[in-house]
Design a protein around this motif. Structure first.
Motif, mmCIF file in Angstrom:
data_model
loop_
_atom_site.group_PDB
_atom_site.id
_atom_site.type_symbol
_atom_site.label_atom_id
_atom_site.label_comp_id
_atom_site.label_asym_id
_atom_site.label_seq_id
_atom_site.Cartn_x
_atom_site.Cartn_y
_atom_site.Cartn_z
ATOM 1 N N ASP A 51 0.861 -1.178 0.000
ATOM 2 C CA ASP A 51 0.000 0.000 0.000
ATOM 3 C C ASP A 51 0.904 1.236 0.000
ATOM 4 O OD1 ASP A 51 -1.817 2.042 0.413
ATOM 5 O OD2 ASP A 51 -2.640 1.205 2.260
ATOM 6 N N VAL A 52 0.764 2.065 -1.007
ATOM 7 C CA VAL A 52 1.633 3.241 -1.142
ATOM 8 C C VAL A 52 1.514 4.170 0.067
ATOM 9 C CG1 VAL A 52 0.006 4.674 -2.455
ATOM 10 C CG2 VAL A 52 2.459 4.960 -2.802
ATOM 11 N N ASP A 53 0.358 4.213 0.708
ATOM 12 C CA ASP A 53 0.167 5.082 1.868
ATOM 13 C C ASP A 53 1.111 4.728 3.020
ATOM 14 O OD1 ASP A 53 -1.776 6.558 0.604
ATOM 15 O OD2 ASP A 53 -3.443 5.415 1.463
ATOM 16 N N LEU A 54 1.548 3.475 3.063
ATOM 17 C CA LEU A 54 2.473 3.054 4.102
ATOM 18 C C LEU A 54 3.737 3.912 4.093
ATOM 19 C CD1 LEU A 54 3.254 0.899 6.267
ATOM 20 C CD2 LEU A 54 4.259 -0.421 4.392
ATOM 21 N N PHE A 55 4.162 4.368 2.915
ATOM 22 C CA PHE A 55 5.403 5.123 2.758
ATOM 23 C C PHE A 55 5.220 6.631 2.927
ATOM 24 C CE2 PHE A 55 5.903 1.040 0.876
ATOM 25 C CZ PHE A 55 7.164 0.660 1.293
ATOM 26 N N PHE A 56 4.006 7.032 3.289
ATOM 27 C CA PHE A 56 3.702 8.449 3.492
ATOM 28 C C PHE A 56 2.968 8.648 4.819
ATOM 29 C CE2 PHE A 56 4.372 7.921 -0.991
ATOM 30 C CZ PHE A 56 5.103 9.045 -1.334
ATOM 31 N N PRO A 57 3.642 8.348 5.934
ATOM 32 C CA PRO A 57 2.988 8.517 7.237
ATOM 33 C C PRO A 57 2.690 9.994 7.508
ATOM 34 C CG PRO A 57 5.312 7.968 7.520
ATOM 35 C CD PRO A 57 5.015 7.887 6.057
ATOM 36 N N VAL A 58 1.591 10.236 8.217
ATOM 37 C CA VAL A 58 1.183 11.605 8.532
ATOM 38 C C VAL A 58 1.370 11.836 10.032
ATOM 39 C CG1 VAL A 58 -0.722 13.248 8.516
ATOM 40 C CG2 VAL A 58 -0.465 11.610 6.630
ATOM 41 N N GLY A 59 2.147 12.850 10.375
ATOM 42 C CA GLY A 59 2.356 13.196 11.772
ATOM 43 C C GLY A 59 3.547 12.484 12.379
ATOM 44 N N LYS A 60 3.675 12.651 13.703
ATOM 45 C CA LYS A 60 4.791 12.048 14.446
ATOM 46 C C LYS A 60 4.299 11.278 15.660
ATOM 47 C CE LYS A 60 8.312 13.525 12.042
ATOM 48 N NZ LYS A 60 9.208 12.605 11.353
ATOM 49 N N ASP A 61 3.005 10.942 15.673
ATOM 50 C CA ASP A 61 2.474 10.192 16.811
ATOM 51 C C ASP A 61 2.930 8.733 16.720
ATOM 52 O OD1 ASP A 61 0.892 9.054 14.838
ATOM 53 O OD2 ASP A 61 -0.991 9.895 15.562
ATOM 54 N N ALA A 62 2.549 7.938 17.707
ATOM 55 C CA ALA A 62 2.999 6.542 17.774
ATOM 56 C C ALA A 62 2.577 5.730 16.552
ATOM 57 C CB ALA A 62 2.472 5.884 19.057
ATOM 58 N N ASP A 63 1.368 5.968 16.058
ATOM 59 C CA ASP A 63 0.896 5.230 14.879
ATOM 60 C C ASP A 63 1.733 5.581 13.641
ATOM 61 O OD1 ASP A 63 -1.070 3.898 16.289
ATOM 62 O OD2 ASP A 63 -2.650 5.340 15.757
#
Length: 160
Positions: free
Chosen positions: A14-26
């Motif tokens: 999933d391409v979204d895996l390589f574009f995390p949003v934010g710096k929280d634990a998730d």
């Protein structure tokens, strides 16, 4: 330009895996998962090189997050320069990287493009060039540092 991409370990992910949003634990877990895929990738360096040369501002490329990709020092600049050259016959170094519309070989360093001629001059002479930098050998595409001349070295050569 992306001829390496079919060999990337991230194919099918999933391409979204390589574009995390934010710096929280998730987001940090997501970035860690993406980097784990990159660690086993046979084209990781080509991917990172693509991100550096194209100025990718987002995402994880070659296992490196965007805020870690900006080269900061002269060692990074020399590495970028050397990674875009190929030794050819005699003592020439052929430029294999990006060339501007005006025909100037360039390296993306941070947020700016820098002339490969000026970088080569600096590598050989240990000082920043004055005026235009040209190659003294006449070989098309040559960026061999010892062949680079600036205004000062051309003037000195003409006086000799």
């Amino acid at each position: 330009m992306l001829d390496w991409f079919p060999y990337a370990a991230c194919q099918g992910s999933d391409v979204d895996l390589f574009f995390p949003v934010g710096k929280d634990a998730d987001a940090m877990q997501q970035a860690g998962d993406a980097k784990n895929i990159c660690r086993r990738c046979p084209v990781r360096l080509q991917c990172l090189d693509y991100a550096l040369t194209s100025g990718e501002q987002y995402g994880i490329w070659g296992g490196v997050e965007a805020d870690q990709r900006c080269p900061q020092d002269e060692g990074d600049l020399e590495r970028l320069f050397r990674s875009r050259t190929e030794a050819i016959d005699g003592s020439h170094l052929l430029w294999t990287g990006y060339v501007s519309r005006r025909g100037t070989p360039q390296v993306r360093h941070g947020t700016r493009n820098k002339s490969a001629y000026r970088i080569a001059f600096y590598l050989h002479h240990g000082r920043h060039p004055r005026g235009y930098v040209t190659s003294s050998c006449g070989q098309d595409g040559c960026v061999e540092p010892s062949h680079m001349q600036d205004e000062t070295t051309r003037t000195q050569q003409q006086s000799a």
